[in-house]
Scaffold this motif. Structure first.
Motif, PDB file in Angstrom:
ATOM      1  N   TYR A  97       1.052  -1.182  -0.143  1.00  0.00           N
ATOM      2  CA  TYR A  97      -0.064   0.144   0.185  1.00  0.00           C
ATOM      3  C   TYR A  97       0.801   1.251  -0.053  1.00  0.00           C
ATOM      4  O   TYR A  97       0.522   2.287  -0.821  1.00  0.00           O
ATOM      5  CB  TYR A  97      -1.020   0.377   1.247  1.00  0.00           C
ATOM      6  CG  TYR A  97      -1.894  -1.081   1.702  1.00  0.00           C
ATOM      7  CD1 TYR A  97      -2.186  -2.025   0.816  1.00  0.00           C
ATOM      8  CD2 TYR A  97      -2.270  -1.069   3.053  1.00  0.00           C
ATOM      9  CE1 TYR A  97      -3.089  -2.743   1.225  1.00  0.00           C
ATOM     10  CE2 TYR A  97      -3.287  -2.179   3.265  1.00  0.00           C
ATOM     11  CZ  TYR A  97      -3.607  -3.104   2.426  1.00  0.00           C
ATOM     12  OH  TYR A  97      -4.326  -4.152   2.738  1.00  0.00           O
ATOM     13  N   ARG A 169      -6.680   2.043   5.704  1.00  0.00           N
ATOM     14  CA  ARG A 169      -6.675   0.689   5.366  1.00  0.00           C
ATOM     15  C   ARG A 169      -5.775  -0.150   6.478  1.00  0.00           C
ATOM     16  O   ARG A 169      -5.963  -1.270   6.840  1.00  0.00           O
ATOM     17  CB  ARG A 169      -5.950   0.372   3.796  1.00  0.00           C
ATOM     18  CG  ARG A 169      -6.472  -0.603   2.933  1.00  0.00           C
ATOM     19  CD  ARG A 169      -5.935  -0.334   1.413  1.00  0.00           C
ATOM     20  NE  ARG A 169      -6.994   0.342   0.826  1.00  0.00           N
ATOM     21  CZ  ARG A 169      -8.004  -0.575   0.251  1.00  0.00           C
ATOM     22  NH1 ARG A 169      -8.310  -1.602   0.660  1.00  0.00           N
ATOM     23  NH2 ARG A 169      -9.078   0.001  -0.208  1.00  0.00           N
ATOM     24  N   LYS A 172      -7.200  -0.517   9.944  1.00  0.00           N
ATOM     25  CA  LYS A 172      -8.195  -1.661   9.828  1.00  0.00           C
ATOM     26  C   LYS A 172      -7.667  -2.931  10.284  1.00  0.00           C
ATOM     27  O   LYS A 172      -8.316  -3.743  11.019  1.00  0.00           O
ATOM     28  CB  LYS A 172      -9.107  -1.385   8.742  1.00  0.00           C
ATOM     29  CG  LYS A 172     -10.053  -0.668   8.663  1.00  0.00           C
ATOM     30  CD  LYS A 172     -10.940  -0.833   7.455  1.00  0.00           C
ATOM     31  CE  LYS A 172     -11.717   0.419   6.999  1.00  0.00           C
ATOM     32  NZ  LYS A 172     -12.196   0.347   5.631  1.00  0.00           N
TER      33      LYS A 172
ATOM     34  N   ALA B  26      -8.927   1.169  -4.955  1.00  0.00           N
ATOM     35  CA  ALA B  26      -8.377   0.785  -3.739  1.00  0.00           C
ATOM     36  C   ALA B  26      -6.768   1.287  -3.661  1.00  0.00           C
ATOM     37  O   ALA B  26      -6.041   1.498  -2.790  1.00  0.00           O
ATOM     38  CB  ALA B  26      -8.455  -0.871  -3.469  1.00  0.00           C
ATOM     39  N   TYR B  45      -5.221  -6.358  -1.907  1.00  0.00           N
ATOM     40  CA  TYR B  45      -6.452  -5.239  -1.415  1.00  0.00           C
ATOM     41  C   TYR B  45      -7.781  -6.080  -1.082  1.00  0.00           C
ATOM     42  O   TYR B  45      -8.589  -5.679  -0.785  1.00  0.00           O
ATOM     43  CB  TYR B  45      -6.679  -4.465  -2.726  1.00  0.00           C
ATOM     44  CG  TYR B  45      -5.634  -3.520  -2.741  1.00  0.00           C
ATOM     45  CD1 TYR B  45      -5.306  -2.305  -2.018  1.00  0.00           C
ATOM     46  CD2 TYR B  45      -4.787  -3.594  -4.104  1.00  0.00           C
ATOM     47  CE1 TYR B  45      -4.423  -1.530  -2.169  1.00  0.00           C
ATOM     48  CE2 TYR B  45      -3.715  -2.808  -4.137  1.00  0.00           C
ATOM     49  CZ  TYR B  45      -3.511  -1.955  -3.346  1.00  0.00           C
ATOM     50  OH  TYR B  45      -2.554  -0.615  -3.589  1.00  0.00           O
TER      51      TYR B  45
END
Lengths: 325, 95
Positions: A97, A169, A172, B26, B45
């Motif tokens: 990410y 993200r 979480k 995402a 994701y």
């Protein structure tokens, strides 16, 4: 779209004599609480600071897989093994990410990875400590991830859109990491005297490095003022560190463990748990490559990168062959 | 840029969290082809939730720029008549 490079780059070589008028508008947007997106104009230094932070953060997630990965094959039950596997996979995902968020600012993930493998990039000092026993895995989930959550919850409200969204993200998923760690620590703390001693020993070794994760004291933190002005960070290192200590004291007490700090005491007036002096010489040593595991970590990353090369080459060859046909 | 073993093309990933929900952006993945892009998107994701994935080569996306914004969006504020609150009807009637 986030992946495309920013259209407007700040002037490169020539520094204008008068401040760029766009800078005032940029600061005003930040002050209004607006998010900055990849194609928006931004000061070159904002861009550089964010790339630096996101890359270091990504590297930390990826290197962070190593101390825990070390114990996957020796997990004491299938339940623990499934949990740990999922957690370590999450850390890899978090790294991705973050590399993805960094790439929105026009850098290439491959270059960032090269910097890590060449030993030029920094990552969190905490991952240069060894995981000596199974109890270390529980303690890492509980306090290392616990400290990371305190920091990342703040970063999730930061001014750069892609970084903040990546943090949402991550946060979480981190709550599971912390909870599985605390469950593990609780089981050991309520187990045999040997188990209790093992988990106390792990806590003794990880406590101080966890406090160092928040970085230098505010007065010594060279980047802090600027990052807070730009709302990349919303709270200072010392504020976050204090929040982490306050929440952890009771969690340790609840299961009969002791934080290894004889100076720890509650200040009625401030409502804070005051703690002893942090060994910043150790922090600097570990950050500069002299920690117990720095060389091991880089060696393991390089080995994984090299040994995965044939897979990357094969996948690319397959893709190219099917494109032609 | 030509792909190499260490520099696969970038794909944007859109995840549908549950049936009936929209596909939402995402993040991105690197992959040499669409099949592996989907696989990487799933691993990155959709580890906990999701029921459908789209992957799109980043290069294929045309996005508006901040410079386009006034032309595209400034007139929005002048179009109150596009909202139901703009229109008056007798109070006694429920539409």
């Amino acid at each position: 779209m986030e992946q495309q490079k920013p259209v407007s780059q700040a002037p490169a070589a020539v520094v204008p004599a008068t401040p760029d008028p766009r800078e005032a508008e940029f600061e005003a947007r930040i002050a209004r609480g607006e998010k900055i997106e990849p194609k928006d104009w931004m000061p070159e230094r904002y861009r550089r600071q964010l790339v630096r932070m996101m890359a270091q953060h990504a590297h930390s997630e990826v290197v962070g897989m190593l101390p825990e990965g070390n114990w996957i094959t020796r997990a004491p039950s299938l339940r623990r093994k499934m949990g740990l596997l999922a957690k370590v996979q999450d850390e890899g995902g978090h790294g991705l990410y973050l590399y993805c968020a960094a790439e929105t600012l026009g850098v290439d993930r491959a270059d960032l990875v090269d910097e890590l493998l060449e030993g030029k990039a920094k990552y969190s000092s905490i991952f240069n400590y060894p995981t000596l026993t199974w109890a270390d895995i529980g303690v890492i989930g509980w306090i290392v991830d616990g400290a990371a959550i305190v920091n990342q919850t703040m970063l999730a409200k930061g001014s750069y859109g892609p970084y903040a969204r990546a943090m949402v993200r991550v946060c979480k998923e981190e709550s599971f990491h912390k909870k599985q760690g605390y469950e593990m620590v609780t089981a050991l703390a309520q187990g045999t005297p040997e188990q209790k001693q093992m988990v106390q020993d792990a806590l003794n070794r990880w406590w101080w490095p966890s406090l160092m994760m928040f970085g230098p004291h505010d007065q010594q933190s060279s980047n802090s003022d600027e990052l807070m002005r730009w709302r990349v960070k919303l709270q200072s290192n010392d504020t976050l560190r204090q929040r982490f200590v306050n929440q952890t004291v009771n969690q340790a007490r609840a299961i009969g463990l002791t934080l290894p700090d004889p100076d720890l005491c509650f200040n009625e007036e401030t409502g804070n748990w005051e703690f002893g002096a942090i060994d910043w010489a150790e922090f600097k040593r570990v950050l500069n490559g002299q920690g117990p595991c720095n060389r091991d970590r880089l060696r393991a990353r390089r080995k994984a990168h090299e040994e995965g090369r044939w897979v990357r080459e094969a996948a690319l060859a397959y893709a190219e062959k099917h494109q032609v046909n | 840029m030509e792909a190499t073993a260490d520099r696969w093309p970038v794909w944007e990933v859109f995840v549908q969290e549950k049936s009936g929900a929209p596909h939402e952006h995402a993040g991105s993945v690197h992959a040499p082809d669409a099949t592996l892009a989907l696989q990487n998107a799933r691993d990155t994701y959709a580890r906990r939730s999701g029921c459908s994935l789209w992957v799109v080569p980043s290069e294929a996306i045309t996005a508006s720029t901040p410079e386009d914004s006034p032309m595209l969006f400034d007139s929005i504020a002048d179009k109150v008549y596009r909202h139901p609150q703009f229109y008056k009807i007798p109070r006694s009637v429920r539409l």
